[in-house]
Enzyme design. Structure first.
Site, PDB file in Angstrom:
ATOM      1  N   CYS A  25      41.670  40.805  50.039  1.00 41.60           N
ATOM      2  CA  CYS A  25      41.496  40.806  48.576  1.00 41.60           C
ATOM      3  C   CYS A  25      40.123  40.249  48.179  1.00 41.60           C
ATOM      4  O   CYS A  25      39.521  39.435  48.888  1.00 41.60           O
ATOM      5  CB  CYS A  25      42.591  39.940  47.953  1.00 41.60           C
ATOM      6  SG  CYS A  25      42.466  39.754  46.169  1.00 41.60           S
TER       7      CYS A  25
ATOM      8  N   SER B  74      39.406  38.035  46.104  1.00 40.95           N
ATOM      9  CA  SER B  74      39.359  36.578  45.929  1.00 40.95           C
ATOM     10  C   SER B  74      38.991  35.871  47.229  1.00 40.95           C
ATOM     11  O   SER B  74      38.297  34.845  47.211  1.00 40.95           O
ATOM     12  CB  SER B  74      40.700  36.052  45.413  1.00 40.95           C
ATOM     13  OG  SER B  74      40.990  36.634  44.171  1.00 40.95           O
TER      14      SER B  74
ATOM     15  N   HIS C 115      35.242  36.078  47.496  1.00 45.11           N
ATOM     16  CA  HIS C 115      34.537  35.072  46.696  1.00 45.11           C
ATOM     17  C   HIS C 115      34.324  33.800  47.515  1.00 45.11           C
ATOM     18  O   HIS C 115      33.270  33.178  47.446  1.00 45.11           O
ATOM     19  CB  HIS C 115      35.353  34.697  45.451  1.00 45.11           C
ATOM     20  CG  HIS C 115      35.333  35.719  44.354  1.00 45.11           C
ATOM     21  ND1 HIS C 115      34.197  36.036  43.657  1.00 45.11           N
ATOM     22  CD2 HIS C 115      36.317  36.476  43.811  1.00 45.11           C
ATOM     23  CE1 HIS C 115      34.486  36.943  42.737  1.00 45.11           C
ATOM     24  NE2 HIS C 115      35.762  37.238  42.810  1.00 45.11           N
TER      25      HIS C 115
ATOM     26  N   HIS D 234      45.777  35.577  51.048  1.00 48.21           N
ATOM     27  CA  HIS D 234      46.783  35.091  50.096  1.00 48.21           C
ATOM     28  C   HIS D 234      47.719  36.197  49.636  1.00 48.21           C
ATOM     29  O   HIS D 234      48.528  35.984  48.740  1.00 48.21           O
ATOM     30  CB  HIS D 234      46.089  34.449  48.894  1.00 48.21           C
ATOM     31  CG  HIS D 234      45.208  35.419  48.173  1.00 48.21           C
ATOM     32  ND1 HIS D 234      43.953  35.729  48.600  1.00 48.21           N
ATOM     33  CD2 HIS D 234      45.429  36.181  47.085  1.00 48.21           C
ATOM     34  CE1 HIS D 234      43.425  36.642  47.809  1.00 48.21           C
ATOM     35  NE2 HIS D 234      44.300  36.941  46.883  1.00 48.21           N
TER      36      HIS D 234
ATOM     37  N   CYS E 251      49.697  40.152  45.242  1.00 49.31           N
ATOM     38  CA  CYS E 251      48.470  39.794  44.521  1.00 49.31           C
ATOM     39  C   CYS E 251      47.915  40.969  43.739  1.00 49.31           C
ATOM     40  O   CYS E 251      48.143  41.073  42.547  1.00 49.31           O
ATOM     41  CB  CYS E 251      47.409  39.191  45.426  1.00 49.31           C
ATOM     42  SG  CYS E 251      45.933  38.716  44.483  1.00 49.31           S
TER      43      CYS E 251
HETATM   44  N1  APR Z   1      30.355  48.841  37.217  1.00 44.96           N
HETATM   45  C1  APR Z   1      31.517  49.445  37.553  1.00 44.96           C
HETATM   46  N2  APR Z   1      32.195  49.177  38.696  1.00 44.96           N
HETATM   47  C2  APR Z   1      31.657  48.286  39.546  1.00 44.96           C
HETATM   48  C3  APR Z   1      30.430  47.623  39.268  1.00 44.96           C
HETATM   49  C4  APR Z   1      29.769  47.936  38.040  1.00 44.96           C
HETATM   50  N3  APR Z   1      28.627  47.361  37.710  1.00 44.96           N
HETATM   51  N4  APR Z   1      30.182  46.785  40.295  1.00 44.96           N
HETATM   52  C5  APR Z   1      31.189  46.919  41.175  1.00 44.96           C
HETATM   53  N5  APR Z   1      32.094  47.818  40.729  1.00 44.96           N
HETATM   54  C6  APR Z   1      33.339  48.267  41.367  1.00 44.96           C
HETATM   55  C7  APR Z   1      33.260  48.392  42.866  1.00 44.96           C
HETATM   56  O1  APR Z   1      32.689  49.632  43.248  1.00 44.96           O
HETATM   57  C8  APR Z   1      34.742  48.288  43.257  1.00 44.96           C
HETATM   58  O2  APR Z   1      35.389  49.543  43.239  1.00 44.96           O
HETATM   59  O3  APR Z   1      34.335  47.267  41.153  1.00 44.96           O
HETATM   60  C9  APR Z   1      35.336  47.390  42.161  1.00 44.96           C
HETATM   61  C10 APR Z   1      35.717  45.985  42.640  1.00 44.96           C
HETATM   62  O4  APR Z   1      36.789  46.112  43.516  1.00 44.96           O
HETATM   63  P1  APR Z   1      37.039  45.246  44.864  1.00 44.96           P
HETATM   64  O5  APR Z   1      35.735  44.828  45.430  1.00 44.96           O
HETATM   65  O6  APR Z   1      38.003  46.037  45.693  1.00 44.96           O
HETATM   66  O7  APR Z   1      37.747  43.902  44.330  1.00 44.96           O
HETATM   67  P2  APR Z   1      39.278  43.662  43.944  1.00 44.96           P
HETATM   68  O8  APR Z   1      40.026  43.183  45.127  1.00 44.96           O
HETATM   69  O9  APR Z   1      39.799  44.826  43.185  1.00 44.96           O
HETATM   70  O10 APR Z   1      39.133  42.389  42.982  1.00 44.96           O
HETATM   71  C11 APR Z   1      38.424  42.486  41.765  1.00 44.96           C
HETATM   72  O11 APR Z   1      39.757  40.875  40.628  1.00 44.96           O
HETATM   73  O12 APR Z   1      41.407  39.324  41.124  1.00 44.96           O
HETATM   74  C12 APR Z   1      40.063  39.551  40.998  1.00 44.96           C
HETATM   75  O13 APR Z   1      39.133  37.958  42.515  1.00 44.96           O
HETATM   76  C13 APR Z   1      39.287  39.316  42.260  1.00 44.96           C
HETATM   77  O14 APR Z   1      37.302  39.095  41.026  1.00 44.96           O
HETATM   78  C14 APR Z   1      38.001  39.971  41.879  1.00 44.96           C
HETATM   79  C15 APR Z   1      38.451  41.168  41.049  1.00 44.96           C
HETATM   80 ZN    ZN Z   2      44.206  38.394  45.513  1.00 48.31          ZN
END
Ligand code: APR
Ligand code: ZN
Length: 369
Positions: A45, A47, A50, A66, A172
């Site tokens: 995930c 998180s 991060h 998690h 999650c």
């Molecule tokens: N504009 C649009 N989409 C974007 C941009 C942007 N500028 N930058 C990144 N993305 C897209 C990425 O291409 C990706 O598909 O945002 C998505 C982020 O997804 P993941 O990296 O898979 O993260 P995810 O597990 O979904 O979590 C996202 O939610 O719970 C919180 O801590 C977690 O902050 C995190 C967020």
């Molecule tokens: Zn999570």
């Protein structure tokens, strides 16, 4: 039952950049009110990323992960509602169960939570290194460990027909996305919605929006590939992010969406969100940004147009109520959760899975044990 067992876990020590090491640890037996779970699937995930990218501080060494699902393997004294062999999904926001917030149906607002600090409710951990140092389960789960110990109330029994990989996500990303739509935004049929970021959390929001009857559902991401995935789980439209986003959304929604979700955790896209809304619309912040940053929002626009900002922590979930609801929607075919899993990997491939996430390649990798 008093014996520790040796487990294998993905550990972040903070002294080797963003690399995790897969190493043996000792896991103590479950104490009063706790259960030991043989983990069968653990989601990778954002998180966790991060933490290992140095954006959030946690106690080290940390047993990462998690999002977990597995089988109850041992129970401590006083555990009444779980039995050995039960299939369970683990909740990472482990609220105290007693305060006004918890008993009032808002466990996500509990102020006595220790799990956010990677501690069990008593402030301790059941893990230690072979050298005898404490190791801390990230968000009090430590899912990337073949066995874990959690409080019984954090292990939610799930229908055995739900596969473990899907079940882990309900703990999650899927639960967070579903809860953001149903509990936080309270989306009703016919409302227009925009989801910025179509990763694991964003796609979960989109699939829950389809379940709720939202229309149109516009996904925003940076690659066509992600937009295609978004369409597969329920988006009716896809847009590449950028400066013109507000105009494009306004054109699709006759002036702005009823509700918009940010599912990345980027300040820039969070600041864009109110501008995607029609007057009276709701902006829901689901993605979690790095610590210590501030937002710049158009104050007059918020007030004059009566827009609402909604912070969403763990989708406002009540895990014991909501996990079974999500599982039921999956089993009836209404939530296409299999489509959210892009790859299944072994624990030893954990660093590759995070690298793929950093490159924006995979929707959701799940570690299977
Ligand atoms: N504009 C649009 N989409 C974007 C941009 C942007 N500028 N930058 C990144 N993305 C897209 C990425 O291409 C990706 O598909 O945002 C998505 C982020 O997804 P993941 O990296 O898979 O993260 P995810 O597990 O979904 O979590 C996202 O939610 O719970 C919180 O801590 C977690 O902050 C995190 C967020
Ligand atoms: Zn999570």
């Amino acid at each position: 039952m008093t014996q520790s067992i040796e487990v294998h876990a993905a550990v972040y020590r903070g002294d080797n950049g963003d690399r995790l090491t897969v190493e043996p640890l000792l896991l103590a037996a479950p104490e009063h009110g706790e259960v030991r779970i043989a983990v069968r699937a653990a989601g990778v995930c954002g998180s966790d990323r991060h933490v290992i990218d140095g954006e959030w501080n946690v106690p080290l060494p940390a047993v990462m992960g998690h999002e977990a699902a597995g089988v109850v393997e041992a129970i401590g004294a006083g555990v009444r509602e779980l039995a050995v062999g039960d299939h369970v999904i683990v909740a990472w926001h482990q609220a105290c169960q007693r305060c006004a917030e918890c008993t009032g149906g808002k466990p996500w607002a509990c102020m006595r939570v220790k799990s956010n600090d990677s501690q069990l409710p008593d402030g301790t951990t059941r893990w230690q290194t072979l050298d005898g140092d404490a190791a801390w389960p990230y968000l009090a789960v430590g899912a990337m460990s073949d066995h874990i110990v959690v409080p019984d109330f954090a292990a939610i029994k799930v229908d055995e027909r739900v596969p473990f990989d899907v079940a882990s996500l309900i703990g999650c990303s899927v639960g967070t996305g579903y809860g953001a739509v149903v509990n936080n935004a309270k989306v009703v049929a016919g409302e227009s919605a925009v989801v910025v970021g179509a990763g694991g959390v964003g796609l979960s929001i989109i699939s829950a929006l389809r379940l709720a009857g939202a229309n149109p559902i516009t996904a925003v991401d940076v690659t066509e590939e992600k937009l295609e995935e978004a369409r597969r789980v329920g988006a009716t439209h896809g847009l590449l992010g950028g400066a013109e986003l507000a105009e494009s959304v306004a054109a699709l929604t006759a002036g702005g969406a009823d509700v918009a979700f940010e599912a990345i955790g980027r300040i820039g896209t969070m600041e864009q969100l109110p501008g995607l809304l029609r007057p009276g619309g709701r902006a829901v912040f689901v993605g979690l940004p790095p610590e210590g940053l501030e937002l710049r929002l158009d104050a007059l626009q918020l007030a004059y147009d009566g827009k609402t900002i909604i912070g969403s922590n763990y989708g406002g979930l009540v895990p014991a109520r909501d996990f079974p609801r999500v599982a039921a929607a999956y089993l009836s075919g209404e939530l296409p959760l299999d489509d959210l899993i892009s790859s299944r990997v072994a624990l030893e491939q954990v660093n590759d899975a995070f690298d793929a996430m950093r490159r924006g390649e995979r929707t959701r990798s799940v570690i299977v044990f």
